[in-house]
Write an enzyme that holds these catalytic residues in place. Structure first.
Site, PDB file in Angstrom:
ATOM      1  N   ASN A  25       0.857  -1.182   0.000  1.00  0.00           N
ATOM      2  CA  ASN A  25       0.000   0.000   0.000  1.00  0.00           C
ATOM      3  C   ASN A  25       0.893   1.231   0.000  1.00  0.00           C
ATOM      4  OD1 ASN A  25      -1.936   1.971   0.366  1.00  0.00           O
ATOM      5  ND2 ASN A  25      -2.258   1.520   2.536  1.00  0.00           N
ATOM      6  N   LYS A  51       0.066   4.295  -0.284  1.00  0.00           N
ATOM      7  CA  LYS A  51      -0.552   5.488   0.297  1.00  0.00           C
ATOM      8  C   LYS A  51      -0.330   6.689  -0.636  1.00  0.00           C
ATOM      9  CE  LYS A  51      -0.022   3.351   4.774  1.00  0.00           C
ATOM     10  NZ  LYS A  51       0.117   3.512   6.243  1.00  0.00           N
ATOM     11  N   HIS A  75      -9.472   1.145   5.352  1.00  0.00           N
ATOM     12  CA  HIS A  75      -8.172   1.340   5.999  1.00  0.00           C
ATOM     13  C   HIS A  75      -8.336   2.312   7.156  1.00  0.00           C
ATOM     14  CE1 HIS A  75      -3.981   2.526   6.614  1.00  0.00           C
ATOM     15  NE2 HIS A  75      -3.654   1.403   5.970  1.00  0.00           N
ATOM     16  N   GLU A  91      -6.656   4.724   8.191  1.00  0.00           N
ATOM     17  CA  GLU A  91      -6.435   6.135   7.871  1.00  0.00           C
ATOM     18  C   GLU A  91      -7.677   6.752   7.227  1.00  0.00           C
ATOM     19  OE1 GLU A  91      -1.681   5.326   7.407  1.00  0.00           O
ATOM     20  OE2 GLU A  91      -2.884   5.651   5.603  1.00  0.00           O
ATOM     21  N   GLU A 151      -5.182  -4.977  10.821  1.00  0.00           N
ATOM     22  CA  GLU A 151      -4.210  -3.911  11.012  1.00  0.00           C
ATOM     23  C   GLU A 151      -4.462  -3.219  12.351  1.00  0.00           C
ATOM     24  OE1 GLU A 151      -2.344  -2.243   7.109  1.00  0.00           O
ATOM     25  OE2 GLU A 151      -4.242  -1.270   7.508  1.00  0.00           O
ATOM     26  N   GLY A 169       2.498   2.463  10.856  1.00  0.00           N
ATOM     27  CA  GLY A 169       3.376   3.603  10.671  1.00  0.00           C
ATOM     28  C   GLY A 169       4.080   4.074  11.928  1.00  0.00           C
ATOM     29  N   SER A 182       3.447  -2.033  10.355  1.00  0.00           N
ATOM     30  CA  SER A 182       4.913  -1.992  10.466  1.00  0.00           C
ATOM     31  C   SER A 182       5.556  -3.320  10.054  1.00  0.00           C
ATOM     32  CB  SER A 182       5.336  -1.600  11.887  1.00  0.00           C
ATOM     33  OG  SER A 182       4.922  -0.279  12.193  1.00  0.00           O
TER      34      SER A 182
END
Length: 243
Positions: free
Chosen positions: A9, A11, A96, A98, A165, A171, A204
């Site tokens: 991904n 991003k 996701h 985010e 996740e 991150g 991560s």
């Protein structure tokens, strides 16, 4: 039978020129990749068309980072399923963290997107996971169970990938212990009516921990963020060493 699915991904990274430079370095590194591994690159919308042309005839599949539930309309900044399939996209990330955290995604809209993706022939990569606050409060199981219950309404499990996740590990450099990730993914699998749905771990993931992650029996792959931006590093992740 469950298959291994490794997805990168990107991003909001890589221009068209940078994406092509990546492919030139990355594709030769897959010559000896095991045939049972599905490899996906989830790139920004602007990269998809040019990447599709350069991935034709390769084993790498193309994914988008989102998809809208309508085919057209007054939805500024969104993208329709047919716009993605037209340029060769076969997977779409939905839900996701985010998107949930920064752009107001709810379980209802995640479900709308996943259903629209499947209707158009796209395979959703459905992301679920808990925040650090929820984990510290002992709510991991309840949160994920509720997410699955809402997100999977009307979904065909035969055309689905799920990614666990943990939000606190995305991150941050913190990785969920592989055995704990395996436990939670086992919980996710217990909520499904099909045992064949691939379930990835994301959070991560990097070259230093991919072998340990993939040694876990419940984990079928990885959704990789920052580590997928480097061609050599991501190839190492795709070519993880089986136990």
């Amino acid at each position: 039978m469950r298959r291994v699915v490794i997805a990168g991904n990107w991003k909001m990274h890589k221009t068209q020129a940078e994406s092509l430079e990546f492919l030139q370095s990355f594709l030769p590194l897959l010559e000896n990749t095991a045939e049972d591994r599905e490899v996906i690159l989830c790139a920004p919308f602007t990269d998809l068309s040019v990447m599709s042309k350069n991935l034709h005839g390769t084993r790498v599949r193309l994914g988008s980072q989102n998809v809208h539930w309508e085919e057209s309309g007054a939805f500024t900044g969104e993208i329709a399923p047919s716009m993605l399939t037209e340029v060769g996209v076969t997977y779409a990330v939905v839900g996701h963290s985010e998107r949930r955290q920064y752009f107001g995604e709810t379980d209802e809209t995640v479900n709308f997107r996943a259903r629209a993706a499947q209707k158009a022939g796209l395979k959703p990569i459905l992301c679920v996971g808990e925040s650090k606050q929820q984990r510290d409060a002992g709510e991991t199981e309840a949160v994920i169970t509720q997410q699955l219950k809402a997100d999977l309404v009307g979904i065909d499990l035969s055309g689905l990938v799920i990614a666990y996740e943990p939000i606190w590990a995305i991150g941050t450099g913190d990785t969920c212990d592989s055995k704990e990730a395996n436990r939670v993914i086992g919980l996710i699998r217990s909520q499904l009516s099909s045992a064949d749905v691939p379930i990835q771990y994301g959070g991560s993931v990097k070259t230093a921990n991919i072998d340990e992650i993939m040694a876990q029996p419940e984990i079928d792959g990885a959704l990789v963020g920052g580590a997928s931006l480097d061609a050599e590093g991501f190839a190492r992740i795709v070519n993880y060493q089986s136990a």
